[in-house]
Scaffold this motif. Structure first.
Motif, PDB file in Angstrom:
ATOM      1  N   PRO A  12      44.686  32.909  36.647  1.00  0.00           N
ATOM      2  CA  PRO A  12      43.853  33.753  37.526  1.00  0.00           C
ATOM      3  C   PRO A  12      44.164  35.237  37.412  1.00  0.00           C
ATOM      4  O   PRO A  12      43.326  36.076  37.731  1.00  0.00           O
ATOM      5  CB  PRO A  12      44.175  33.226  38.930  1.00  0.00           C
ATOM      6  CG  PRO A  12      44.617  31.809  38.696  1.00  0.00           C
ATOM      7  CD  PRO A  12      45.376  31.850  37.402  1.00  0.00           C
ATOM      8  N   LEU A  13      45.374  35.568  36.944  1.00  0.00           N
ATOM      9  CA  LEU A  13      45.744  36.969  36.774  1.00  0.00           C
ATOM     10  C   LEU A  13      45.279  37.516  35.434  1.00  0.00           C
ATOM     11  O   LEU A  13      45.217  38.744  35.250  1.00  0.00           O
ATOM     12  CB  LEU A  13      47.269  37.125  36.882  1.00  0.00           C
ATOM     13  CG  LEU A  13      47.914  36.588  38.162  1.00  0.00           C
ATOM     14  CD1 LEU A  13      49.429  36.724  38.099  1.00  0.00           C
ATOM     15  CD2 LEU A  13      47.367  37.328  39.379  1.00  0.00           C
ATOM     16  N   LEU A  14      44.968  36.625  34.499  1.00  0.00           N
ATOM     17  CA  LEU A  14      44.603  37.046  33.150  1.00  0.00           C
ATOM     18  C   LEU A  14      43.105  37.014  32.895  1.00  0.00           C
ATOM     19  O   LEU A  14      42.589  37.824  32.127  1.00  0.00           O
ATOM     20  CB  LEU A  14      45.298  36.129  32.121  1.00  0.00           C
ATOM     21  CG  LEU A  14      46.830  36.094  32.148  1.00  0.00           C
ATOM     22  CD1 LEU A  14      47.344  35.008  31.200  1.00  0.00           C
ATOM     23  CD2 LEU A  14      47.394  37.448  31.750  1.00  0.00           C
ATOM     24  N   LEU A  15      42.403  36.087  33.531  1.00  0.00           N
ATOM     25  CA  LEU A  15      40.996  35.858  33.240  1.00  0.00           C
ATOM     26  C   LEU A  15      40.099  36.520  34.279  1.00  0.00           C
ATOM     27  O   LEU A  15      40.537  36.782  35.409  1.00  0.00           O
ATOM     28  CB  LEU A  15      40.708  34.358  33.215  1.00  0.00           C
ATOM     29  CG  LEU A  15      41.366  33.541  32.104  1.00  0.00           C
ATOM     30  CD1 LEU A  15      41.115  32.052  32.335  1.00  0.00           C
ATOM     31  CD2 LEU A  15      40.840  33.961  30.739  1.00  0.00           C
ATOM     32  N   PRO A  16      38.838  36.771  33.933  1.00  0.00           N
ATOM     33  CA  PRO A  16      37.874  37.205  34.953  1.00  0.00           C
ATOM     34  C   PRO A  16      37.817  36.172  36.070  1.00  0.00           C
ATOM     35  O   PRO A  16      37.938  34.966  35.817  1.00  0.00           O
ATOM     36  CB  PRO A  16      36.550  37.245  34.177  1.00  0.00           C
ATOM     37  CG  PRO A  16      36.947  37.427  32.749  1.00  0.00           C
ATOM     38  CD  PRO A  16      38.251  36.693  32.589  1.00  0.00           C
ATOM     39  N   PRO A  17      37.671  36.608  37.312  1.00  0.00           N
ATOM     40  CA  PRO A  17      37.770  35.694  38.463  1.00  0.00           C
ATOM     41  C   PRO A  17      36.870  34.477  38.378  1.00  0.00           C
ATOM     42  O   PRO A  17      37.241  33.390  38.821  1.00  0.00           O
ATOM     43  CB  PRO A  17      37.391  36.586  39.655  1.00  0.00           C
ATOM     44  CG  PRO A  17      37.687  37.977  39.206  1.00  0.00           C
ATOM     45  CD  PRO A  17      37.432  37.993  37.725  1.00  0.00           C
ATOM     46  N   GLU A  18      35.675  34.636  37.777  1.00  0.00           N
ATOM     47  CA  GLU A  18      34.744  33.510  37.770  1.00  0.00           C
ATOM     48  C   GLU A  18      35.195  32.387  36.831  1.00  0.00           C
ATOM     49  O   GLU A  18      34.746  31.246  36.973  1.00  0.00           O
ATOM     50  CB  GLU A  18      33.341  33.982  37.369  1.00  0.00           C
ATOM     51  CG  GLU A  18      33.210  34.524  35.959  1.00  0.00           C
ATOM     52  CD  GLU A  18      33.523  36.012  35.872  1.00  0.00           C
ATOM     53  OE1 GLU A  18      33.226  36.608  34.813  1.00  0.00           O
ATOM     54  OE2 GLU A  18      34.063  36.560  36.859  1.00  0.00           O
ATOM     55  N   ARG A  19      36.056  32.673  35.856  1.00  0.00           N
ATOM     56  CA  ARG A  19      36.444  31.631  34.899  1.00  0.00           C
ATOM     57  C   ARG A  19      37.325  30.561  35.550  1.00  0.00           C
ATOM     58  O   ARG A  19      36.977  29.376  35.527  1.00  0.00           O
ATOM     59  CB  ARG A  19      37.152  32.258  33.695  1.00  0.00           C
ATOM     60  CG  ARG A  19      36.248  33.126  32.841  1.00  0.00           C
ATOM     61  CD  ARG A  19      35.115  32.321  32.224  1.00  0.00           C
ATOM     62  NE  ARG A  19      35.616  31.250  31.389  1.00  0.00           N
ATOM     63  CZ  ARG A  19      36.050  31.407  30.140  1.00  0.00           C
ATOM     64  NH1 ARG A  19      36.025  32.613  29.586  1.00  0.00           N
ATOM     65  NH2 ARG A  19      36.482  30.374  29.438  1.00  0.00           N
ATOM     66  N   ALA A  29      37.726  30.072  38.683  1.00  0.00           N
ATOM     67  CA  ALA A  29      37.015  29.561  39.858  1.00  0.00           C
ATOM     68  C   ALA A  29      35.958  28.541  39.474  1.00  0.00           C
ATOM     69  O   ALA A  29      35.543  27.726  40.291  1.00  0.00           O
ATOM     70  CB  ALA A  29      36.377  30.716  40.621  1.00  0.00           C
ATOM     71  N   GLY A  30      35.522  28.576  38.219  1.00  0.00           N
ATOM     72  CA  GLY A  30      34.463  27.671  37.791  1.00  0.00           C
ATOM     73  C   GLY A  30      34.930  26.284  37.427  1.00  0.00           C
ATOM     74  O   GLY A  30      34.119  25.435  37.047  1.00  0.00           O
ATOM     75  N   THR A  31      36.223  26.031  37.514  1.00  0.00           N
ATOM     76  CA  THR A  31      36.761  24.710  37.208  1.00  0.00           C
ATOM     77  C   THR A  31      37.726  24.294  38.298  1.00  0.00           C
ATOM     78  O   THR A  31      38.406  25.128  38.900  1.00  0.00           O
ATOM     79  CB  THR A  31      37.476  24.711  35.839  1.00  0.00           C
ATOM     80  OG1 THR A  31      38.030  23.418  35.596  1.00  0.00           O
ATOM     81  CG2 THR A  31      38.596  25.737  35.805  1.00  0.00           C
ATOM     82  N   GLY A  32      37.795  23.007  38.544  1.00  0.00           N
ATOM     83  CA  GLY A  32      38.698  22.524  39.575  1.00  0.00           C
ATOM     84  C   GLY A  32      40.112  22.298  39.086  1.00  0.00           C
ATOM     85  O   GLY A  32      41.008  22.008  39.872  1.00  0.00           O
ATOM     86  N   ASP A  33      40.329  22.421  37.782  1.00  0.00           N
ATOM     87  CA  ASP A  33      41.641  22.124  37.210  1.00  0.00           C
ATOM     88  C   ASP A  33      41.845  23.038  36.006  1.00  0.00           C
ATOM     89  O   ASP A  33      41.012  23.078  35.097  1.00  0.00           O
ATOM     90  CB  ASP A  33      41.689  20.654  36.776  1.00  0.00           C
ATOM     91  CG  ASP A  33      43.079  20.211  36.327  1.00  0.00           C
ATOM     92  OD1 ASP A  33      43.917  21.088  36.043  1.00  0.00           O
ATOM     93  OD2 ASP A  33      43.312  18.999  36.249  1.00  0.00           O
ATOM     94  N   HIS A  34      42.967  23.783  35.990  1.00  0.00           N
ATOM     95  CA  HIS A  34      43.182  24.697  34.865  1.00  0.00           C
ATOM     96  C   HIS A  34      43.332  23.966  33.542  1.00  0.00           C
ATOM     97  O   HIS A  34      43.164  24.558  32.480  1.00  0.00           O
ATOM     98  CB  HIS A  34      44.409  25.593  35.117  1.00  0.00           C
ATOM     99  CG  HIS A  34      45.678  24.869  35.396  1.00  0.00           C
ATOM    100  ND1 HIS A  34      46.291  24.861  36.632  1.00  0.00           N
ATOM    101  CD2 HIS A  34      46.468  24.103  34.596  1.00  0.00           C
ATOM    102  CE1 HIS A  34      47.394  24.139  36.590  1.00  0.00           C
ATOM    103  NE2 HIS A  34      47.515  23.666  35.362  1.00  0.00           N
TER     104      HIS A  34
END
Length: 346
Positions: free
Chosen positions: A40-47, A49-54
């Motif tokens: 979450p610190l590296l990617l745009p916020p929507e990326r 947030a768009g998945t339930g599991d990293h």
């Protein structure tokens, strides 16, 4: 070497891993969960947030492998990895990536009665100052019990060495794992070591058909998704001959004649991949007796089956399916098609 400790969320993987590094000389704890927390610190916020599991993010799976390789270069020895992997295609991608870097994996799965597992999940208190956070963690773990059981009843039981830690302390669990690694009971995962390409590659695949015109697909152990028999053309090797060699190596079938070309597909570079040319040849129709003689190398392929075009759409990654789709059209028309990124040109 990596000792990968798999199991349900709440099974005691991390606690056992912390004890295990005291039992295996020159070992280091490597928790890929830290990579997930950093995304979450590296990617745009929507990326994220768009998945339930990293784990569903390609970058997470790639970074797990790259970080492991970097850690080996820095500290050497053994990496102890406590990480749940329930999807076989993610296991294939990560373990295959490690194998391509000449990193061997010993895969352990912790098992326990479901009642014990639920008790352990209920007792988890990772967010002492955040009761709501604790509840979310427990709910996540409970929601994943069923997928864990499904994996254990399927591919996971065959892939990993099981340690029942239902009645074991973390110390005793670590000792059981260390003993299994030391004695070889927990053997090295048999995954073909395909070197990472250093430039564009030329690869040749073969379409083989049964008497109902279904196409033969194989299931690699080292990458996600099904594939056609075939592989990289070696230096100085004719592509069609390379295709024949790969069919023999992967299926045990010797093609009687040089196969005809169906498709030439230029695959564009997509970092970290270099792309290159992908050729598909028509290997013809197999008799039932020939199909009965298919024999797979266990370190490279775990299964095979004949599939209709519609079935292949659900089995193949999109880029491979498009290549197959146009190869079938070329076969129907008796022609050769030139593709760029799966799209006919010219």
């Amino acid at each position: 070497m990596i000792v990968w400790i798999n199991g349900a969320f709440g099974a005691g993987k991390t606690s056992a891993a912390r004890e295990l590094i005291d039992l295996i000389p020159n070992s280091t704890l490597y928790d890929p969960e830290l990579i997930g927390r950093a995304l979450p610190l590296l990617l745009p916020p929507e990326r994220p947030a768009g998945t339930g599991d990293h784990q569903d993010l390609t970058i997470w799976r790639r970074l797990v492998v790259d970080t492991a390789a970097a850690l080996f270069a820095e500290v050497g020895g053994v990496l102890v990895v406590p990480m749940t992997l329930l999807r076989q295609e993610y296991r294939d991608e990560i373990f295959g990536g490690l194998a391509s870097r000449r990193i061997t994996v010993r895969h352990i799965v912790l098992t326990q009665d479901e009642t014990i597992l639920r008790e352990r999940i209920a007792a988890r208190d990772e967010c002492a100052d955040d009761p709501a956070g604790n509840e979310r963690v427990r709910k996540w773990a409970l929601d994943h019990i069923e997928p864990y059981r499904a994996a254990l009843d399927g591919w996971l039981a065959a892939d990993a060495y099981a340690v029942d830690n239902g009645s074991l302390t973390p110390e005793a669990t670590a000792k059981a794992i260390a003993d299994a690694v030391r004695t070889g009971e927990a053997g090295v995962c048999g995954i073909v070591q395909t070197p990472e390409p250093t430039g564009e590659t030329l690869a040749a695949g073969v379409l083989l058909f049964d008497e109902q015109d279904r196409v033969l697909l194989v299931d690699p152990t080292y990458k996600p998704g099904w594939e056609f028999p075939g592989g990289v053309v070696e230096r100085g090797e004719a592509p069609a001959r390379a295709a024949m060699r790969e069919v023999a190596e992967e299926t045990g079938l010797e093609l009687a004649a040089v196969p005809g070309l169906l498709v030439v597909d230029w695959e564009p570079p997509s970092p970290p991949g270099y792309g290159g040319l992908r050729l598909l040849f028509d290997g013809g129709r197999l008799t039932a007796a020939q199909a009965d003689r298919v024999l797979l190398p266990g370190s490279e392929l775990r299964g095979w089956r004949f599939a209709t075009e519609a079935e292949a759409a659900d089995m193949l990654p999109p880029v491979r399916y498009e290549r197959l789709r146009w190869a079938l059209r070329a076969r129907e028309r008796g022609t050769v098609l030139n593709l760029e990124a799966g799209v006919p040109v010219g």
